[in-house]
Every structure is written in structure tokens, then in C-alpha cells.
Enzyme design. Structure first.
Site, mmCIF file in Angstrom:
data_model
loop_
_atom_site.group_PDB
_atom_site.id
_atom_site.type_symbol
_atom_site.label_atom_id
_atom_site.label_comp_id
_atom_site.label_asym_id
_atom_site.label_seq_id
_atom_site.Cartn_x
_atom_site.Cartn_y
_atom_site.Cartn_z
ATOM 1 N N THR A 46 9.819 -56.402 32.101
ATOM 2 C CA THR A 46 9.289 -55.469 31.104
ATOM 3 C C THR A 46 9.838 -55.715 29.711
ATOM 4 O O THR A 46 9.315 -55.176 28.731
ATOM 5 C CB THR A 46 9.599 -54.016 31.502
ATOM 6 O OG1 THR A 46 11.018 -53.848 31.668
ATOM 7 C CG2 THR A 46 8.901 -53.663 32.806
ATOM 8 N N THR A 67 7.108 -56.990 37.995
ATOM 9 C CA THR A 67 7.362 -55.547 37.944
ATOM 10 C C THR A 67 6.084 -54.816 38.323
ATOM 11 O O THR A 67 4.983 -55.367 38.261
ATOM 12 C CB THR A 67 7.773 -55.113 36.526
ATOM 13 O OG1 THR A 67 6.704 -55.422 35.612
ATOM 14 C CG2 THR A 67 9.039 -55.822 36.073
ATOM 15 N N ASP A 147 -1.611 -35.160 41.849
ATOM 16 C CA ASP A 147 -2.109 -36.430 41.315
ATOM 17 C C ASP A 147 -3.587 -36.247 41.000
ATOM 18 O O ASP A 147 -4.446 -36.616 41.802
ATOM 19 C CB ASP A 147 -1.891 -37.560 42.316
ATOM 20 C CG ASP A 147 -2.078 -38.945 41.693
ATOM 21 O OD1 ASP A 147 -3.008 -39.085 40.868
ATOM 22 O OD2 ASP A 147 -1.304 -39.856 42.003
ATOM 23 N N ARG A 218 8.754 -43.508 33.900
ATOM 24 C CA ARG A 218 8.965 -44.041 32.560
ATOM 25 C C ARG A 218 9.680 -42.978 31.751
ATOM 26 O O ARG A 218 9.426 -41.785 31.926
ATOM 27 C CB ARG A 218 7.630 -44.412 31.890
ATOM 28 C CG ARG A 218 7.013 -45.698 32.410
ATOM 29 C CD ARG A 218 7.831 -46.915 31.995
ATOM 30 N NE ARG A 218 7.233 -48.182 32.412
ATOM 31 C CZ ARG A 218 7.539 -48.812 33.528
ATOM 32 N NH1 ARG A 218 8.429 -48.286 34.372
ATOM 33 N NH2 ARG A 218 6.972 -49.969 33.811
ATOM 34 N N ASP A 242 16.750 -41.909 35.792
ATOM 35 C CA ASP A 242 16.947 -43.359 35.824
ATOM 36 C C ASP A 242 16.270 -44.047 34.648
ATOM 37 O O ASP A 242 16.640 -45.167 34.305
ATOM 38 C CB ASP A 242 16.386 -43.924 37.141
ATOM 39 C CG ASP A 242 16.560 -45.433 37.240
ATOM 40 O OD1 ASP A 242 17.724 -45.896 37.191
ATOM 41 O OD2 ASP A 242 15.555 -46.149 37.366
ATOM 42 N N GLU A 247 15.212 -46.291 25.611
ATOM 43 C CA GLU A 247 16.212 -47.179 26.207
ATOM 44 C C GLU A 247 16.074 -48.590 25.638
ATOM 45 O O GLU A 247 14.959 -49.015 25.317
ATOM 46 C CB GLU A 247 16.093 -47.193 27.734
ATOM 47 C CG GLU A 247 14.768 -47.693 28.288
ATOM 48 C CD GLU A 247 14.686 -47.624 29.807
ATOM 49 O OE1 GLU A 247 14.377 -48.676 30.408
ATOM 50 O OE2 GLU A 247 14.901 -46.540 30.391
ATOM 51 N N HIS A 264 18.037 -47.523 34.638
ATOM 52 C CA HIS A 264 16.712 -48.042 34.983
ATOM 53 C C HIS A 264 16.799 -49.061 36.122
ATOM 54 O O HIS A 264 16.265 -50.171 36.036
ATOM 55 C CB HIS A 264 16.060 -48.678 33.753
ATOM 56 C CG HIS A 264 14.566 -48.783 33.849
ATOM 57 N ND1 HIS A 264 13.751 -48.794 32.752
ATOM 58 C CD2 HIS A 264 13.740 -48.902 34.923
ATOM 59 C CE1 HIS A 264 12.484 -48.914 33.123
ATOM 60 N NE2 HIS A 264 12.454 -48.984 34.451
ATOM 61 N N GLY A 267 14.477 -49.160 41.134
ATOM 62 C CA GLY A 267 13.723 -50.145 41.911
ATOM 63 C C GLY A 267 14.437 -51.457 42.113
ATOM 64 O O GLY A 267 13.835 -52.431 42.561
ATOM 65 N N TYR A 268 15.736 -51.498 41.817
ATOM 66 C CA TYR A 268 16.472 -52.763 41.832
ATOM 67 C C TYR A 268 17.160 -53.034 43.169
ATOM 68 O O TYR A 268 18.371 -53.162 43.243
ATOM 69 C CB TYR A 268 17.504 -52.768 40.702
ATOM 70 C CG TYR A 268 16.987 -53.249 39.376
ATOM 71 C CD1 TYR A 268 15.661 -53.042 39.006
ATOM 72 C CD2 TYR A 268 17.795 -53.912 38.479
ATOM 73 C CE1 TYR A 268 15.170 -53.470 37.791
ATOM 74 C CE2 TYR A 268 17.326 -54.348 37.249
ATOM 75 C CZ TYR A 268 16.015 -54.121 36.919
ATOM 76 O OH TYR A 268 15.530 -54.554 35.708
#
Length: 347
Positions: A46, A67, A147, A218, A242, A247, A264, A267-268
Site C-alpha cells: 500500500t 494486499t 453491510d 482503514r 490497528d 499514519e 497496521h 493482517g500480518y
């Protein structure tokens, strides 16, 4: 063939070297038009904005971002320029679900939240939100899902055990009934379903309960200053954040106030990164008609890894919180040199 690739994308280098004559590893934020002028393909995260300014006049005919998000890809311009591009939807969904599970367990252990007597409101039920729903239900939580775009497409996805139960509820209902609200939506700034500052000052004033807020989507989905005000005024009990507005520059008062604050990295996981690598390699080989070099696998845990079945032994976000709160200016350093975790016990 030449490929320029973000040097923070793990595990993929050997496979790419089997496909290309030259693999150029670079800091993603520093990749310039001069760097890609003679490249055939570009693989990024990103931090690399892929648009006319970067790619006009280059040889690049394929761009992949390893990503799920693609805010940094100017897809309209790439398509007009005849440059194919792809992202990796769902690659790290299980990793974010792991982050949510561990955060919920910590809210129970450290903050006294009774998961089996609490309602989780999920805003966004795509790849990530649907996995978070499964995790929360396994933990015994009541789950509400909002949603609107998906509700229009599939209004009865919530059929459960033969009952005609609607999966989707309104955001108003989540604001009234949820003890924990977690956001899993893409960032959109315009249109009927814009998500920029979805959680703003008005949102926090509408809350009927005093919930915990979680954001791993986000940073701009949650108005950071409005969240800080809600925490200070007691309209929000605590927060797990997160992703941040602006940022790597953070709102330090918010960072210091939240229960869990990480750079952030939800997802790591090693598993998620390997998933993204494989999706990128698959797309690259299809585009250029190359023989597939084989699947990327995440590294195994050490044989002596101590594990008793507690998910927090595989990952505890409080460790990342301590690191970020101790050195908030190291946001990018912590993110770029993150020791990737495993999602499950595998030695």
C-alpha cells in the site's frame, strides 16, 4: 524480464527469480518513475502509489499489490494505459480474524467483558467480516452484521439451521445493541455507501450502550478525534485500533488512551503473506504465460514452541501495543520489520 518488487514482501523472492531475468527489490515508498521505466512488472504494497505519475512512459504491463486494499492503485488510469493489475482479496482475512479473536479474549481477561453475554456488531461482511463473524460465534457471542451493499445483493445470506433469519441489520440497530463494534469496510469517500468518517461525532453520540470500538479496516473510517472525545467523555468504553488517520503519523493522545493500539499489522501473519504471494505469482504467470514456479509456504514454528491451545500463545496484541506506545515514531519501522506470526500451531 524485469520485475520491481517491494522489499518488505516476504517469501516471494526465490519464486520470482525463477521467472525473471532481473528482480529489483526496493523500499516501496521510494519506488520512482525512473526505477520502473524499463520494468515489465511491478509488485507493491500500500505504500506505493501506482498511477500516471509513476508509470507513464514505462514498459510496465502488469501491476500487483500483495494486499487486499487497492486505494493506492489508480485502476482507471492503468486500464486506459493498457496495464493489467490485480490485488489479493481475502489473502489475510484469517489473520485479521485471529487479531480480533485475541483482542476479544484480552477484553474478556483484562477488561471484564463477558463474551457469552455480549453482542458484537460487525460493520462490513466481506472476506474479513465473515471470518470475524465465525470467530465471534465460536466464542459464544451474539452477532449483528451491517453491510448495506451486500444486503441488497443477498438479503437472505443469514439463513441459519433452516430458519429464514436475515443476516443483515441496520447500523442503527448495531448502535443500539452492540457491546463491541468492529469495522471491516473498504475506504470510500463518495456515493451512497461512503465509509470515510463512518464513525464520526454523530455516530458516537447515537450510541445507546457504552461499547468497545475496534478498527482494522482503514484509519479514516473512524474519525480519530471524535473517537478520542468519545473515550474521554465515557461514550465509548475502550478501543482496539490497528489503523490510523494520517499514519504513520499518529494522534498520540488517542494512541495513549486505547487499550490495544498496533501499527497496521492485524493482517500480518506469515500465512496471510504466503497467501498473497501465491495469488500474485498465479496472476503474474497467467498474464505473461509463464510456467508456475510452485507454491510459497510460510515458515514452520520452532519444534520447541510452547503451546497449550491458548490462542494468545500464538499472538498477543498487547506486545505490539507496548512496542508502539513506547516508540510511536517507529510506526513504519515496526510495521516493515514485523516478526510475522502463525495463525495456527504447525511445527
Amino acid at each position: 524480464m524485469k520485475i520491481v518488487v517491494d522489499d518488505k514482501i516476504p517469501y516471494i523472492r526465490e519464486e520470482l527469480r525463477l521467472l525473471a531475468d532481473e528482480v529489483c527489490l526496493m523500499n516501496g515508498a521510494a519506488i520512482s518513475a525512473a526505477d520502473v521505466r524499463d520494468a515489465d512488472a511491478l509488485i507493491v504494497r500500500t505504500r506505493t502509489r501506482c498511477d500516471e505519475a509513476l508509470l507513464k512512459g514505462s514498459k510496465v504491463r502488469f501491476v500487483a499489490t500483495a494486499t487486499i486494499g487497492f486505494d493506492h492503485i489508480d485502476g482507471d488510469w492503468l486500464e486506459r494505459a493498457g496495464i493489467a493489475w490485480t490485488s489479493c482479496p481475502g489473502c489475510n482475512a484469517a489473520s485479521v480474524a485471529q487479531y480480533l479473536e485475541c483482542s476479544l479474549l484480552l477484553l474478556q481477561r483484562e477488561k471484564g467483558l463477558s463474551l457469552q453475554q455480549s453482542t458484537l456488531g460487525i460493520v462490513g461482511c466481506g472476506h474479513v467480516g465473515s471470518k470475524v463473524k465465525s470467530v465471534a460465534e465460536r466464542l459464544g457471542m451474539r452477532v449483528l452484521v451491517c453491510d448495506p451493499p451486500l444486503a441488497i445483493l443477498s438479503p437472505k445470506l443469514g439463513e441459519n439451521r433452516g430458519m429464514n433469519e436475515r443476516l443483515f441489520v441496520s447500523l442503527d440497530q448495531i448502535e443500539r445493541e452492540a457491546d463491541v463494534i468492529t469495522f471491516h469496510v473498504p475506504l470510500t469517500r463518495q456515493g451512497e455507501y461512503a465509509t470515510w468518517h463512518m464513525a464520526d461525532e454523530a455516530f458516537f453520540h447515537r450510541l445507546s450502550r457504552v461499547p468497545y470500538i475496534i478498527n482494522t479496516s482503514r484509519g479514516e473510517v473512524v474519525d480519530n478525534l471524535a473517537l478520542l472525545s468519545a473515550l474521554q467523555d465515557g461514550r465509548v468504553r475502550d478501543a482496539v485500533i490497528d489503523v490510523w488517520e494520517g499514519e504513520p503519523r499518529l494522534c498520540l493522545p488517542l494512541l495513549n488512551r486505547v487499550f490495544i493500539g498496533t501499527p497496521h499489522i492485524a493482517g500480518y501473519s506469515a500465512d496471510g503473506k504466503a497467501n498473497a504471494d501465491n495469488m500474485v505469482i498465479d496472476a503474474l504467470c497467467r498474464h505473461f504465460g509463464l510456467p508456475h514456479p510452485g507454491k510459497v509456504a510460510p515458515p514452520k514454528l520452532p519444534a520447541d514452541f510452547p503451546y497449550t491451545g491458548d490462542p494468545l500463545e500464538l499472538y498477543n496484541p498487547l506486545a505490539d501495543t507496548l512496542a508502539l506506545k513506547s516508540n510511536p515514531s517507529d510506526f513504519e519501522l515496526l510495521r516493515n520489520h514485523y516478526p510475522l506470526r502463525r495463525e495456527y500451531f504447525d511445527v
